[in-house]
Design a protein around this motif. Structure first.
Motif, PDB file in Angstrom:
ATOM      1  N   SER A 188      27.103 -51.301 -67.375  1.00 52.97           N
ATOM      2  CA  SER A 188      25.879 -50.745 -68.005  1.00 52.97           C
ATOM      3  C   SER A 188      24.754 -51.826 -67.649  1.00 52.97           C
ATOM      4  CB  SER A 188      26.082 -50.635 -69.651  1.00 52.97           C
ATOM      5  OG  SER A 188      26.788 -51.808 -70.115  1.00 52.97           O
ATOM      6  N   SER A 189      25.183 -52.699 -66.728  1.00 50.63           N
ATOM      7  CA  SER A 189      24.170 -53.762 -66.460  1.00 50.63           C
ATOM      8  C   SER A 189      23.183 -53.268 -65.642  1.00 50.63           C
ATOM      9  CB  SER A 189      24.852 -54.873 -65.619  1.00 50.63           C
ATOM     10  OG  SER A 189      25.779 -55.430 -66.485  1.00 50.63           O
ATOM     11  N   PRO A 190      21.901 -53.952 -65.825  1.00 49.75           N
ATOM     12  CA  PRO A 190      20.890 -53.525 -64.709  1.00 49.75           C
ATOM     13  C   PRO A 190      21.031 -54.087 -63.426  1.00 49.75           C
ATOM     14  CG  PRO A 190      20.085 -55.054 -66.327  1.00 49.75           C
ATOM     15  CD  PRO A 190      21.547 -54.656 -67.043  1.00 49.75           C
ATOM     16  N   ASN A 214      23.044 -41.527 -57.382  1.00 55.05           N
ATOM     17  CA  ASN A 214      22.806 -41.481 -58.715  1.00 55.05           C
ATOM     18  C   ASN A 214      22.135 -39.954 -59.034  1.00 55.05           C
ATOM     19  OD1 ASN A 214      23.576 -43.874 -59.740  1.00 55.05           O
ATOM     20  ND2 ASN A 214      21.767 -44.954 -59.788  1.00 55.05           N
ATOM     21  N   HIS A 221      27.912 -44.108 -62.499  1.00 54.86           N
ATOM     22  CA  HIS A 221      26.456 -44.000 -62.403  1.00 54.86           C
ATOM     23  C   HIS A 221      26.119 -45.571 -62.384  1.00 54.86           C
ATOM     24  CE1 HIS A 221      22.075 -42.839 -62.973  1.00 54.86           C
ATOM     25  NE2 HIS A 221      22.182 -44.039 -63.882  1.00 54.86           N
ATOM     26  N   ASP A 223      23.168 -48.509 -62.773  1.00 58.06           N
ATOM     27  CA  ASP A 223      21.591 -48.558 -63.460  1.00 58.06           C
ATOM     28  C   ASP A 223      20.951 -49.202 -62.703  1.00 58.06           C
ATOM     29  OD1 ASP A 223      19.739 -48.489 -65.341  1.00 58.06           O
ATOM     30  OD2 ASP A 223      20.840 -49.856 -66.777  1.00 58.06           O
ATOM     31  N   LYS A 225      17.723 -50.920 -60.960  1.00 55.77           N
ATOM     32  CA  LYS A 225      16.515 -50.996 -61.432  1.00 55.77           C
ATOM     33  C   LYS A 225      15.704 -51.323 -60.256  1.00 55.77           C
ATOM     34  CE  LYS A 225      17.326 -50.789 -65.797  1.00 55.77           C
ATOM     35  NZ  LYS A 225      16.790 -49.593 -66.509  1.00 55.77           N
ATOM     36  N   TYR A 421      11.137 -47.827 -58.523  1.00 52.78           N
ATOM     37  CA  TYR A 421      12.136 -48.989 -58.614  1.00 52.78           C
ATOM     38  C   TYR A 421      11.339 -50.264 -58.423  1.00 52.78           C
ATOM     39  CZ  TYR A 421      15.910 -45.850 -58.243  1.00 52.78           C
ATOM     40  OH  TYR A 421      16.849 -44.839 -58.457  1.00 52.78           O
TER      41      TYR A 421
END
Length: 493
Positions: A188-190, A214, A221, A223, A225, A421
């Motif tokens: 779940s980390s960016p 993604n 998935h 994450d 950024k 992004y």
């Protein structure tokens, strides 16, 4: 250390992603093998490193992850957990530039938590020190040896040792997916993708591939950024701006610069052989920029002495001397009499006039030390390197075929910006290999609106560079008196 073999997946599924119409001229087949839920952890913790006094003050893990369908490519990595809040801080996948260089360059010479003590080699294991400016203060970073055969990565077959830029980018994506499965606490980390120099080609491609994955639901998935790049190779015309840079830094005369502009019409790399005046001006430019004289006043045994120093220019950082390139055989570095600059470097160290000598210390000294360190048996054992997997460790190993089949990453920047992004493009303003003029030129060609115009950015009360922010979440920044390999940027991503 015995080789860890991952269980084979029996539920693998072949998926081929075709790029959007914007990239219809590129078809990147992605062989995406579905990950098994019972994969064992690929990494091992490293508590102590030879040459570093005491236990490491940060969490380091090293290991291998196999990529491609048969996992014949074994990618070695160094993972450093954020020293602040790893649960919420960004996760950065760092791809070192140089075309075929180990990611240890990023770890020990650029943005990582350790550095070599800058002393001449005396036959003992080089000493490691803490880097107080490490980016791991605010982010977790995976330094991966890519392409295959760089650093401690290796191939099980001769065929697997050959790769292209696109293959390496696909392997980076597969590596990251498998690494996240092995480290579910970071899923779940960016995530940001980063690199410098030649990674200006690979980082945008890897970022694009992750975004594509993604969009079609590839698991896990990621994450994603954004991405960050330092003095990035981007277009075939980047090198043309070295002339403008040399003039701006006072390395060539106004007259020669004006004559070059008129005769060569902005093309200094692929010159028409029939353009005699341009060729003549380029010869004059090469002679002028290859050498320069500088006088330094040193406090030498309490007497003021002026030293006239003749040195080649280090195009990676024009304020540094062009010390002989790092070699795994230091005894062969010099032929005959030692160079004036090498004697100067040695004397300044002996006299410990570090502040005066700092701009002129030989950056390549650290690159030489790393050969003695990384090829030491105790070091490889501490890093959990598989015995017999490679021969001699080489910082930039270009012995194996690596086809650079992509020479322009500008379309990827455009597409990633459209997708929203974030991107940080920074340039050390003394880097002549990929001058900031060229980087600014391709950014301007994207025709983004300026949100925050040219201004200073401050570090500890001093001007550290200049920055400009564009629409589509792109930021450009210069880093004063640096090149991309020694950035002082240490802000939260």
């Amino acid at each position: 250390m015995t080789e860890h073999v991952r269980p084979s997946c029996t539920t693998g599924k072949l998926r081929i992603l075709i790029r959007s119409s914007l990239f219809s001229y590129l078809i990147l087949p992605l062989v995406l093998v579905q990950l098994c839920s019972n994969l064992a952890s690929a990494g091992s913790p490293v508590k102590f490193l030879p040459g570093f006094e005491g236990p490491l003050p940060f969490e380091l893990e090293t290991g291998y992850i196999g990529v491609d369908e048969s996992e014949d490519v074994q990618l070695f990595y160094y993972f450093v957990k954020s020293e602040s809040s790893p649960e919420t801080d960004p996760l950065v996948l760092w791809l070192t530039g140089g075309n075929c260089c180990t990611s240890f360059s990023g770890l020990a010479f650029e943005i990582g938590p350790i550095k070599f003590e800058q002393v001449l080699y005396h036959g003992t294991l080089p000493k490691l020190l803490s880097n107080p400016y490490s980016w791991t203060k605010v982010a977790s970073i995976i330094f991966v040896d890519l392409p295959v055969a760089s650093g401690f990565s290796y191939a099980r077959t001769a065929k697997a040792s050959q790769s292209t830029v696109l293959q390496a980018c696909n392997q980076a994506y597969e590596f990251l997916r498998k690494w996240l499965v092995d480290h579910p606490e970071f899923i779940s980390s960016p995530v940001y993708i980063g690199g410098d120099s030649y990674s200006g080609i690979t980082v945008p491609i890897v970022t694009q591939i992750i975004s594509d994955g993604n969009e079609v639901g590839i698991e896990p998935h990621i994450d994603l950024k954004g991405y960050l790049l330092g003095n990035p190779t981007t277009t075939p015309g980047d090198g043309n701006y070295a002339i403008q840079f040399a003039h701006g830094m006072g390395l060539i005369s106004d007259e020669l610069y004006e004559s070059l502009k008129l005769s060569c019409k902005g093309e200094y790399q692929n010159i028409d052989p029939s353009n005699a005046l341009c060729l003549q001006n380029m010869e004059a430019y090469n002679q002028a920029s290859n050498h320069f004289s500088a006088s330094f006043v040193l406090l030498y045994f309490e007497k003021l002495v002026t030293i006239q120093l003749l040195s080649n220019i280090d195009t990676a950082h024009i304020l540094e001397p062009d010390c002989p390139y790092a070699s795994p055989k230091p005894n062969n570095l010099f032929i005959g009499r030692r160079s004036t600059i090498q004697v100067f470097c040695k004397k300044t160290r002996e006299l410990k006039i570090l502040e005066l000598a700092a701009p002129f210390t030989c950056r390549m000294d650290g690159y030489r030390l790393v050969y003695h360190w990384a090829n030491d048996e105790s070091v490889q054992e501490a890093l959990h390197v598989r015995k017999g997997s490679i021969g001699e460790w080489i910082r930039c190993n270009c012995r194996y075929p690596y086809i650079r089949n992509i020479g322009n990453s500008l379309p990827y920047h455009a597409n990633l910006s459209i997708r929203g992004y974030r991107s940080l493009i920074y340039s050390g303003d003394h880097d002549m290999i990929v001058p900031h003029f060229g980087t600014q030129a391709w950014i301007k060609s994207l025709n983004y609106s300026i949100i925050d115009d040219w201004r200073q950015w401050i570090l500890r009360g001093q001007v550290a560079g200049y920055t400009r922010t564009y629409a589509n979440k792109m930021t450009f920044a210069t880093v004063k008196a640096r090149n991309s390999h020694f950035p002082l940027l240490q802000c939260r991503i």
